[in-house]
Motif scaffolding. Structure first.
Motif, PDB file in Angstrom:
ATOM      1  N   GLU A  63      15.246   2.322   9.513  1.00 43.56           N
ATOM      2  CA  GLU A  63      14.936   2.717   8.135  1.00 43.56           C
ATOM      3  C   GLU A  63      13.702   3.608   8.097  1.00 43.56           C
ATOM      4  OE1 GLU A  63      16.894   2.042   5.601  1.00 43.56           O
ATOM      5  OE2 GLU A  63      18.228   0.743   6.767  1.00 43.56           O
ATOM      6  N   ASP A  64      13.914   4.901   7.809  1.00 38.30           N
ATOM      7  CA  ASP A  64      12.801   5.849   7.757  1.00 38.30           C
ATOM      8  C   ASP A  64      11.757   5.446   6.716  1.00 38.30           C
ATOM      9  OD1 ASP A  64      13.945   7.436   9.730  1.00 38.30           O
ATOM     10  OD2 ASP A  64      14.958   8.736   8.286  1.00 38.30           O
ATOM     11  N   ALA A  65      12.207   5.059   5.536  1.00 41.52           N
ATOM     12  CA  ALA A  65      11.270   4.693   4.469  1.00 41.52           C
ATOM     13  C   ALA A  65      10.424   3.489   4.888  1.00 41.52           C
ATOM     14  CB  ALA A  65      12.017   4.385   3.175  1.00 41.52           C
ATOM     15  N   PHE A  66      11.026   2.523   5.547  1.00 43.14           N
ATOM     16  CA  PHE A  66      10.277   1.351   6.003  1.00 43.14           C
ATOM     17  C   PHE A  66       9.198   1.768   6.996  1.00 43.14           C
ATOM     18  CE2 PHE A  66       9.617  -2.274   8.892  1.00 43.14           C
ATOM     19  CZ  PHE A  66       9.169  -3.209   7.970  1.00 43.14           C
ATOM     20  N   ARG A  67       9.563   2.642   7.938  1.00 37.62           N
ATOM     21  CA  ARG A  67       8.568   3.122   8.914  1.00 37.62           C
ATOM     22  C   ARG A  67       7.407   3.804   8.206  1.00 37.62           C
ATOM     23  NH1 ARG A  67      12.867   4.344  11.983  1.00 37.62           N
ATOM     24  NH2 ARG A  67      12.975   6.503  11.270  1.00 37.62           N
ATOM     25  N   GLN A  68       7.702   4.650   7.234  1.00 30.99           N
ATOM     26  CA  GLN A  68       6.644   5.355   6.503  1.00 30.99           C
ATOM     27  C   GLN A  68       5.740   4.363   5.769  1.00 30.99           C
ATOM     28  OE1 GLN A  68       9.049   7.905   4.078  1.00 30.99           O
ATOM     29  NE2 GLN A  68       9.191   9.494   5.653  1.00 30.99           N
ATOM     30  N   GLU A  69       6.337   3.361   5.171  1.00 29.00           N
ATOM     31  CA  GLU A  69       5.550   2.380   4.425  1.00 29.00           C
ATOM     32  C   GLU A  69       4.737   1.484   5.356  1.00 29.00           C
ATOM     33  OE1 GLU A  69       8.766   2.655   0.845  1.00 29.00           O
ATOM     34  OE2 GLU A  69       8.908   1.008   2.283  1.00 29.00           O
ATOM     35  N   VAL A  70       5.237   1.207   6.541  1.00 34.18           N
ATOM     36  CA  VAL A  70       4.456   0.451   7.524  1.00 34.18           C
ATOM     37  C   VAL A  70       3.231   1.255   7.938  1.00 34.18           C
ATOM     38  CG1 VAL A  70       4.460  -0.382   9.913  1.00 34.18           C
ATOM     39  CG2 VAL A  70       6.299  -1.038   8.361  1.00 34.18           C
ATOM     40  N   TRP A  71       3.418   2.548   8.177  1.00 34.09           N
ATOM     41  CA  TRP A  71       2.276   3.389   8.558  1.00 34.09           C
ATOM     42  C   TRP A  71       1.288   3.521   7.397  1.00 34.09           C
ATOM     43  CZ3 TRP A  71       0.775   4.061  13.220  1.00 34.09           C
ATOM     44  CH2 TRP A  71       1.701   3.983  14.259  1.00 34.09           C
ATOM     45  N   LEU A  72       1.797   3.602   6.176  1.00 38.57           N
ATOM     46  CA  LEU A  72       0.911   3.619   5.010  1.00 38.57           C
ATOM     47  C   LEU A  72       0.109   2.321   4.942  1.00 38.57           C
ATOM     48  CD1 LEU A  72       0.076   5.119   2.384  1.00 38.57           C
ATOM     49  CD2 LEU A  72       1.914   3.860   1.242  1.00 38.57           C
ATOM     50  N   ALA A  73       0.766   1.205   5.191  1.00 39.18           N
ATOM     51  CA  ALA A  73       0.077  -0.094   5.190  1.00 39.18           C
ATOM     52  C   ALA A  73      -0.947  -0.159   6.319  1.00 39.18           C
ATOM     53  CB  ALA A  73       1.090  -1.233   5.324  1.00 39.18           C
ATOM     54  N   ALA A  74      -0.624   0.425   7.462  1.00 40.28           N
ATOM     55  CA  ALA A  74      -1.558   0.421   8.596  1.00 40.28           C
ATOM     56  C   ALA A  74      -2.840   1.175   8.270  1.00 40.28           C
ATOM     57  CB  ALA A  74      -0.882   1.024   9.825  1.00 40.28           C
ATOM     58  N   VAL A  75      -2.763   2.106   7.333  1.00 40.18           N
ATOM     59  CA  VAL A  75      -3.959   2.829   6.889  1.00 40.18           C
ATOM     60  C   VAL A  75      -4.635   2.091   5.741  1.00 40.18           C
ATOM     61  CG1 VAL A  75      -4.774   4.961   5.788  1.00 40.18           C
ATOM     62  CG2 VAL A  75      -3.102   5.067   7.666  1.00 40.18           C
ATOM     63  N   LEU A  76      -3.849   1.671   4.752  1.00 45.72           N
ATOM     64  CA  LEU A  76      -4.428   1.114   3.528  1.00 45.72           C
ATOM     65  C   LEU A  76      -5.014  -0.286   3.693  1.00 45.72           C
ATOM     66  CD1 LEU A  76      -1.961   2.347   0.759  1.00 45.72           C
ATOM     67  CD2 LEU A  76      -4.188   3.292   1.418  1.00 45.72           C
ATOM     68  N   VAL A  77      -4.392  -1.129   4.496  1.00 42.83           N
ATOM     69  CA  VAL A  77      -4.911  -2.496   4.647  1.00 42.83           C
ATOM     70  C   VAL A  77      -6.302  -2.492   5.276  1.00 42.83           C
ATOM     71  CG1 VAL A  77      -4.560  -4.722   5.801  1.00 42.83           C
ATOM     72  CG2 VAL A  77      -2.667  -3.647   4.544  1.00 42.83           C
ATOM     73  N   PRO A  78      -6.514  -1.802   6.402  1.00 42.86           N
ATOM     74  CA  PRO A  78      -7.890  -1.752   6.933  1.00 42.86           C
ATOM     75  C   PRO A  78      -8.859  -1.065   5.963  1.00 42.86           C
ATOM     76  CG  PRO A  78      -6.338  -1.087   8.622  1.00 42.86           C
ATOM     77  CD  PRO A  78      -5.567  -1.190   7.335  1.00 42.86           C
ATOM     78  N   LEU A  79      -8.377  -0.021   5.270  1.00 45.34           N
ATOM     79  CA  LEU A  79      -9.240   0.655   4.293  1.00 45.34           C
ATOM     80  C   LEU A  79      -9.693  -0.322   3.222  1.00 45.34           C
ATOM     81  CD1 LEU A  79     -10.523   3.248   3.207  1.00 45.34           C
ATOM     82  CD2 LEU A  79      -8.354   3.711   2.024  1.00 45.34           C
ATOM     83  N   ALA A  80      -8.773  -1.141   2.721  1.00 46.08           N
ATOM     84  CA  ALA A  80      -9.121  -2.129   1.695  1.00 46.08           C
ATOM     85  C   ALA A  80     -10.181  -3.096   2.212  1.00 46.08           C
ATOM     86  CB  ALA A  80      -7.877  -2.897   1.250  1.00 46.08           C
ATOM     87  N   LEU A  81     -10.102  -3.444   3.476  1.00 48.80           N
ATOM     88  CA  LEU A  81     -11.073  -4.383   4.052  1.00 48.80           C
ATOM     89  C   LEU A  81     -12.476  -3.781   4.134  1.00 48.80           C
ATOM     90  CD1 LEU A  81      -8.877  -5.927   6.876  1.00 48.80           C
ATOM     91  CD2 LEU A  81      -9.588  -7.027   4.741  1.00 48.80           C
ATOM     92  N   PHE A  82     -12.555  -2.473   4.302  1.00 51.68           N
ATOM     93  CA  PHE A  82     -13.852  -1.831   4.472  1.00 51.68           C
ATOM     94  C   PHE A  82     -14.443  -1.257   3.189  1.00 51.68           C
ATOM     95  CE2 PHE A  82     -12.222  -1.699   8.850  1.00 51.68           C
ATOM     96  CZ  PHE A  82     -13.282  -2.337   9.485  1.00 51.68           C
ATOM     97  N   LEU A  83     -13.643  -1.169   2.129  1.00 52.47           N
ATOM     98  CA  LEU A  83     -14.173  -0.638   0.870  1.00 52.47           C
ATOM     99  C   LEU A  83     -15.136  -1.642   0.238  1.00 52.47           C
ATOM    100  CD1 LEU A  83     -10.979   1.000  -0.639  1.00 52.47           C
ATOM    101  CD2 LEU A  83     -13.065   2.177   0.087  1.00 52.47           C
ATOM    102  N   PRO A  84     -16.153  -1.128  -0.461  1.00 56.87           N
ATOM    103  CA  PRO A  84     -17.139  -2.019  -1.076  1.00 56.87           C
ATOM    104  C   PRO A  84     -16.637  -2.622  -2.389  1.00 56.87           C
ATOM    105  CG  PRO A  84     -17.733   0.261  -1.505  1.00 56.87           C
ATOM    106  CD  PRO A  84     -16.514   0.286  -0.626  1.00 56.87           C
TER     107      PRO A  84
END
Length: 123
Positions: free
Chosen positions: A33-54
């Motif tokens: 599933e192409d869309a699933f892969r794209q969303e996993v990569w989006l999550a791989a960026v956004l989840v760590p970003l959320a952890l580091f945002l103030p």
């Protein structure tokens, strides 16, 4: 109609089997599933970003939960699409409706990410 031979397993055997089925499902979704892969990569960026945002702990939790919700909805949508395709590849208005509604659910989950992140970061 025949029940699955794995039904009726209990305890750790059931948990172990369920874990393996879940891993197989994630692997199949990522592989097919192409869309699933794209969303996993989006999550791989956004989840760590959320952890580091103030932002506070609740804000971080909501931001991460909104991203993970997209993954969950995409998995359900992919399962629905596979089921519809398994039943028939013929064009049918109900098959189209089912697939369109699944796609709409993913779209709403993505909008939810925008709203949650926007409210936490800019409100």
């Amino acid at each position: 109609m025949q029940e699955s031979p794995f039904k009726g397993k209990t305890g750790l055997t059931r948990v172990w089997n369920a874990f393996h089925y879940s891993m197989a499902g994630l692997a199949a979704a990522y592989r097919n599933e192409d869309a699933f892969r794209q969303e996993v990569w989006l999550a791989a960026v956004l989840v760590p970003l959320a952890l580091f945002l103030p932002v506070g702990v609740l804000g971080k939790a909501l931001m991460i939960a909104s991203v993970l919700l997209v993954i969950v909805v995409e998995l359900v949508n992919s399962a629905l699409e596979a089921t519809v395709d398994r039943i028939s590849l013929d064009h049918h208005h109900l098959a189209k409706r089912a697939k369109d509604i699944g796609s709409a659910a993913v779209f709403v989950a993505l909008l939810n990410v925008l709203v949650v992140w926007g409210l936490i970061l800019f409100a």
